[in-house]
Design a protein around this motif. Structure first.
Motif, PDB file in Angstrom:
ATOM      1  N   PRO A  88       0.818  -1.225   0.000  1.00 27.02           N
ATOM      2  CA  PRO A  88       0.000   0.000   0.000  1.00 27.02           C
ATOM      3  C   PRO A  88       0.848   1.271   0.000  1.00 27.02           C
ATOM      4  N   GLU A  89       2.007   1.213   0.635  1.00 26.30           N
ATOM      5  CA  GLU A  89       2.867   2.404   0.666  1.00 26.30           C
ATOM      6  C   GLU A  89       3.525   2.707  -0.669  1.00 26.30           C
ATOM      7  N   ASP A  90       3.361   1.822  -1.659  1.00 24.66           N
ATOM      8  CA  ASP A  90       3.834   2.112  -3.019  1.00 24.66           C
ATOM      9  C   ASP A  90       2.833   2.964  -3.784  1.00 24.66           C
ATOM     10  N   THR A  91       1.666   3.172  -3.199  1.00 22.08           N
ATOM     11  CA  THR A  91       0.655   4.002  -3.845  1.00 22.08           C
ATOM     12  C   THR A  91       1.192   5.404  -4.067  1.00 22.08           C
ATOM     13  N   SER A  92       1.156   5.848  -5.308  1.00 17.64           N
ATOM     14  CA  SER A  92       1.728   7.141  -5.644  1.00 17.64           C
ATOM     15  C   SER A  92       1.477   7.430  -7.121  1.00 17.64           C
ATOM     16  N   VAL A  93       1.830   8.631  -7.554  1.00 24.62           N
ATOM     17  CA  VAL A  93       1.912   8.936  -8.973  1.00 24.62           C
ATOM     18  C   VAL A  93       3.358   8.714  -9.403  1.00 24.62           C
TER      19      VAL A  93
END
Length: 126
Positions: A88-93
């Protein structure tokens, strides 16, 4: 005109995999450094991975080492970021960037003198 066009991205569950693509035009990717950056709301622009051409040396941020793989297809003039065991912490643009020596952006991803792709959202659900 020199440009980078990104594809890929979207939503995936934690533990899943995804590949981002960055197609270059107007220049040869094997003559420049290519980087993948990411920026989540409220966070700084982070260099995730890069490849130094023509040597081909690669760099990975500690948070993605062993899970992400940068690669390039010179015939297609395209760079890829393979992402596995997503968290989940890879969530990004995510943004790709190119330069003869990548320059850390002073502000947000997309700023500064690197050539930037348009950015693509990656969302990893728990």
């Amino acid at each position: 005109e020199r440009q980078l066009v990104q594809s890929g991205g979207g939503s995936v569950e934690a533990g899943g995999s995804m590949t981002l693509s960055c197609a270059a035009s107007g220049f040869n990717i094997n003559e420049v450094d290519i980087g993948w950056y990411r920026q989540a709301p409220g966070d700084e622009c982070e260099l995730v991975s890069s490849i130094n051409n023509p040597v081909g040396a690669t760099y990975y941020a500690g948070s993605v080492k062993g899970r992400f793989t940068i690669s390039q297809d010179n015939a297609k003039n395209t760079v890829f970021l393979g992402m596995s065991s997503l968290k989940p912490e890879d969530t990004s643009v995510y943004f790709c960037a190119a330069n003869r020596g990548l320059i850390p952006p002073a502000g947000s991803c997309g700023s500064g003198s690197n050539l930037w792709g348009q950015g693509t959202q990656v969302t990893v659900s728990p």
